[in-house]
Structures are given as C-alpha cells and as structure tokens.
Design an enzyme around this catalytic site. Structure first.
Site, PDB file in Angstrom:
ATOM      1  N   TYR A  25     126.626 -20.139  12.590  1.00 13.94           N
ATOM      2  CA  TYR A  25     127.320 -21.227  13.275  1.00 13.94           C
ATOM      3  C   TYR A  25     128.098 -20.712  14.488  1.00 13.94           C
ATOM      4  O   TYR A  25     128.113 -21.342  15.547  1.00 13.94           O
ATOM      5  CB  TYR A  25     128.262 -21.940  12.301  1.00 13.94           C
ATOM      6  CG  TYR A  25     129.144 -22.974  12.955  1.00 13.94           C
ATOM      7  CD1 TYR A  25     128.625 -24.216  13.333  1.00 13.94           C
ATOM      8  CD2 TYR A  25     130.482 -22.719  13.208  1.00 13.94           C
ATOM      9  CE1 TYR A  25     129.428 -25.172  13.942  1.00 13.94           C
ATOM     10  CE2 TYR A  25     131.287 -23.667  13.811  1.00 13.94           C
ATOM     11  CZ  TYR A  25     130.758 -24.891  14.177  1.00 13.94           C
ATOM     12  OH  TYR A  25     131.553 -25.825  14.788  1.00 13.94           O
ATOM     13  N   GLU A  26     128.739 -19.551  14.320  1.00 17.31           N
ATOM     14  CA  GLU A  26     129.547 -18.973  15.395  1.00 17.31           C
ATOM     15  C   GLU A  26     128.725 -18.139  16.372  1.00 17.31           C
ATOM     16  O   GLU A  26     129.280 -17.520  17.268  1.00 17.31           O
ATOM     17  CB  GLU A  26     130.682 -18.134  14.803  1.00 17.31           C
ATOM     18  CG  GLU A  26     131.700 -18.974  14.064  1.00 17.31           C
ATOM     19  CD  GLU A  26     132.866 -18.166  13.510  1.00 17.31           C
ATOM     20  OE1 GLU A  26     132.748 -16.930  13.355  1.00 17.31           O
ATOM     21  OE2 GLU A  26     133.906 -18.793  13.233  1.00 17.31           O
ATOM     22  N   GLU A  83     141.034 -15.859   6.930  1.00 13.74           N
ATOM     23  CA  GLU A  83     140.018 -15.144   7.700  1.00 13.74           C
ATOM     24  C   GLU A  83     138.834 -16.037   8.016  1.00 13.74           C
ATOM     25  O   GLU A  83     138.343 -16.051   9.139  1.00 13.74           O
ATOM     26  CB  GLU A  83     139.555 -13.899   6.938  1.00 13.74           C
ATOM     27  CG  GLU A  83     138.480 -13.091   7.627  1.00 13.74           C
ATOM     28  CD  GLU A  83     138.954 -12.418   8.907  1.00 13.74           C
ATOM     29  OE1 GLU A  83     138.090 -12.109   9.752  1.00 13.74           O
ATOM     30  OE2 GLU A  83     140.160 -12.185   9.074  1.00 13.74           O
ATOM     31  N   VAL A  87     132.458 -24.958   5.618  1.00  9.71           N
ATOM     32  CA  VAL A  87     131.882 -25.998   4.782  1.00  9.71           C
ATOM     33  C   VAL A  87     130.450 -26.204   5.259  1.00  9.71           C
ATOM     34  O   VAL A  87     130.192 -26.269   6.473  1.00  9.71           O
ATOM     35  CB  VAL A  87     132.691 -27.316   4.881  1.00  9.71           C
ATOM     36  CG1 VAL A  87     131.998 -28.448   4.142  1.00  9.71           C
ATOM     37  CG2 VAL A  87     134.113 -27.115   4.358  1.00  9.71           C
ATOM     38  N   GLY A  93     132.755 -33.829   6.715  1.00  7.40           N
ATOM     39  CA  GLY A  93     133.195 -35.217   6.786  1.00  7.40           C
ATOM     40  C   GLY A  93     133.603 -35.789   5.435  1.00  7.40           C
ATOM     41  O   GLY A  93     133.983 -36.947   5.341  1.00  7.40           O
ATOM     42  N   GLY A  95     136.018 -34.298   3.565  1.00  9.65           N
ATOM     43  CA  GLY A  95     137.377 -33.843   3.273  1.00  9.65           C
ATOM     44  C   GLY A  95     137.457 -32.481   2.617  1.00  9.65           C
ATOM     45  O   GLY A  95     138.534 -32.061   2.206  1.00  9.65           O
ATOM     46  N   GLY A  97     137.047 -29.399   3.956  1.00 11.21           N
ATOM     47  CA  GLY A  97     137.826 -28.445   4.744  1.00 11.21           C
ATOM     48  C   GLY A  97     139.319 -28.708   4.608  1.00 11.21           C
ATOM     49  O   GLY A  97     140.109 -27.783   4.404  1.00 11.21           O
ATOM     50  N   ASN A 124     135.087 -23.638  19.993  1.00 15.37           N
ATOM     51  CA  ASN A 124     134.869 -24.447  18.795  1.00 15.37           C
ATOM     52  C   ASN A 124     135.792 -25.677  18.780  1.00 15.37           C
ATOM     53  O   ASN A 124     136.701 -25.780  17.968  1.00 15.37           O
ATOM     54  CB  ASN A 124     135.071 -23.588  17.545  1.00 15.37           C
ATOM     55  CG  ASN A 124     134.568 -24.240  16.294  1.00 15.37           C
ATOM     56  OD1 ASN A 124     134.283 -25.436  16.270  1.00 15.37           O
ATOM     57  ND2 ASN A 124     134.480 -23.457  15.234  1.00 15.37           N
ATOM     58  N   TYR A 131     142.102 -28.865  13.339  1.00 19.04           N
ATOM     59  CA  TYR A 131     143.353 -28.160  13.049  1.00 19.04           C
ATOM     60  C   TYR A 131     144.550 -28.856  13.684  1.00 19.04           C
ATOM     61  O   TYR A 131     145.610 -28.971  13.071  1.00 19.04           O
ATOM     62  CB  TYR A 131     143.274 -26.708  13.519  1.00 19.04           C
ATOM     63  CG  TYR A 131     142.187 -25.900  12.837  1.00 19.04           C
ATOM     64  CD1 TYR A 131     141.882 -26.077  11.489  1.00 19.04           C
ATOM     65  CD2 TYR A 131     141.448 -24.966  13.541  1.00 19.04           C
ATOM     66  CE1 TYR A 131     140.886 -25.343  10.866  1.00 19.04           C
ATOM     67  CE2 TYR A 131     140.447 -24.227  12.926  1.00 19.04           C
ATOM     68  CZ  TYR A 131     140.176 -24.413  11.590  1.00 19.04           C
ATOM     69  OH  TYR A 131     139.189 -23.681  10.984  1.00 19.04           O
TER      70      TYR A 131
END
Length: 158
Positions: A25-26, A83, A87, A93, A95, A97, A124, A131
């Site tokens: 993903y990253e 760290e 999900v 979506g 909840g 996370g 991101n 956040y």
C-alpha cells in the site's frame, strides 16, 4: 461484532501478511524484509520489543496495530508509539481503524502514558484526514532522522 485482542506467536503468519500488505500500500515493498522468524523472535521471544493488536470478526483478522513504548523526558512518563496500523482495504469503512486506535488510547491511559504518537507518509491524505478527524495534530516542527545500514554500522564503529 468485531473484537480486538493481543496477538500471540500463533499469529505470526497473519502479522506478516498485514506487514506485507502495508508495504505494498505504501509502495515500499522493496524495503520490506520482515519474515516469520524475525517477528516471532522480536515480538514473542524472551525480550519482546513490540506488541500487536488484531481486530477480528467471525474468527478472521481484518487489521492490526503494532506498537511499543517510548519515553517522554519532558513529561517524565512513558508513551506509546504506533509503528503500523493497517486494515484490509476490503474491510475499510467499518470502523476497524478507529477501534484499534481507541483501544491503543485505552492501553495508554491504563499504563499511565502521557501520549500516543505515530508517523504518516506525506502523500497519504486519506490517513491524514482520518487522523485529523480523531483530533490528532501534526508535529510539523519536527523532522525524523534515521541511521541504518552502513551509516548505522559506521557510527557504531566510530
């Protein structure tokens, strides 16, 4: 209903799956060298360096949070550093996370910690927005520095 629990050594394969999915993903797969042996040793061996929470529903893990303690000299209190939080994309979506972060906040309070911190990649935006919606604030005045590889070895032998 989803449940959150601490991982144990039997969860090592699941944790590695999440780590590899996060690396993809990253766009950092080329930097992901994690393997089951290293995770088992450093998460569940004689001296664990980090802890892992898993969120599950109907017996299937859908996400994880890997964290460890740090220490704030200014607060004279421990803290928790998150760290990794991940999900499965198909489960976002729901909840999960937020539930993992809420459980980490509970653990921080239970353990007398003064703060919960983490880093996020600049690009991101979905995570940044998430956040911020929780009340987290960026620490823009701080820059992370890292020593690794040859630089780490060189300094150690200086």
């Amino acid at each position: 209903m989803a449940t959150i629990r601490f991982a144990d050594s039997s969860d090592t394969e699941t944790i590695l799956r999440f780590i590899r999915a996060l690396a993809a993903y990253e766009k950092l797969e080329h930097e992901c060298f994690a393997d089951e042996e290293g995770l088992r040793t450093h998460l569940f061996g004689p001296r664990p360096y980090a802890e892992v929470l898993l969120i599950e529903e109907d017996g299937e893990a859908h996400g994880f949070a890997l964290f460890f303690h740090n220490f704030s000299t200014f607060l004279a209190k421990p803290g928790i550093y998150l760290e990794d939080l991940f999900v499965d994309p198909a489960q976002r979506g729901k909840g999960y996370g937020k539930a993992l972060l809420a459980r980490l906040a509970e653990i921080a309070i239970e353990r007398g910690c003064g703060r919960l911190e983490w880093s996020v990649l600049d690009w991101n935006q979905p995570s940044i927005d998430f956040y911020l919606s929780l009340g987290a604030r960026p620490m823009d005045e701080w820059t992370i520095y890292r020593l690794d590889g040859d630089a780490l070895s060189g300094l150690a032998s200086a």
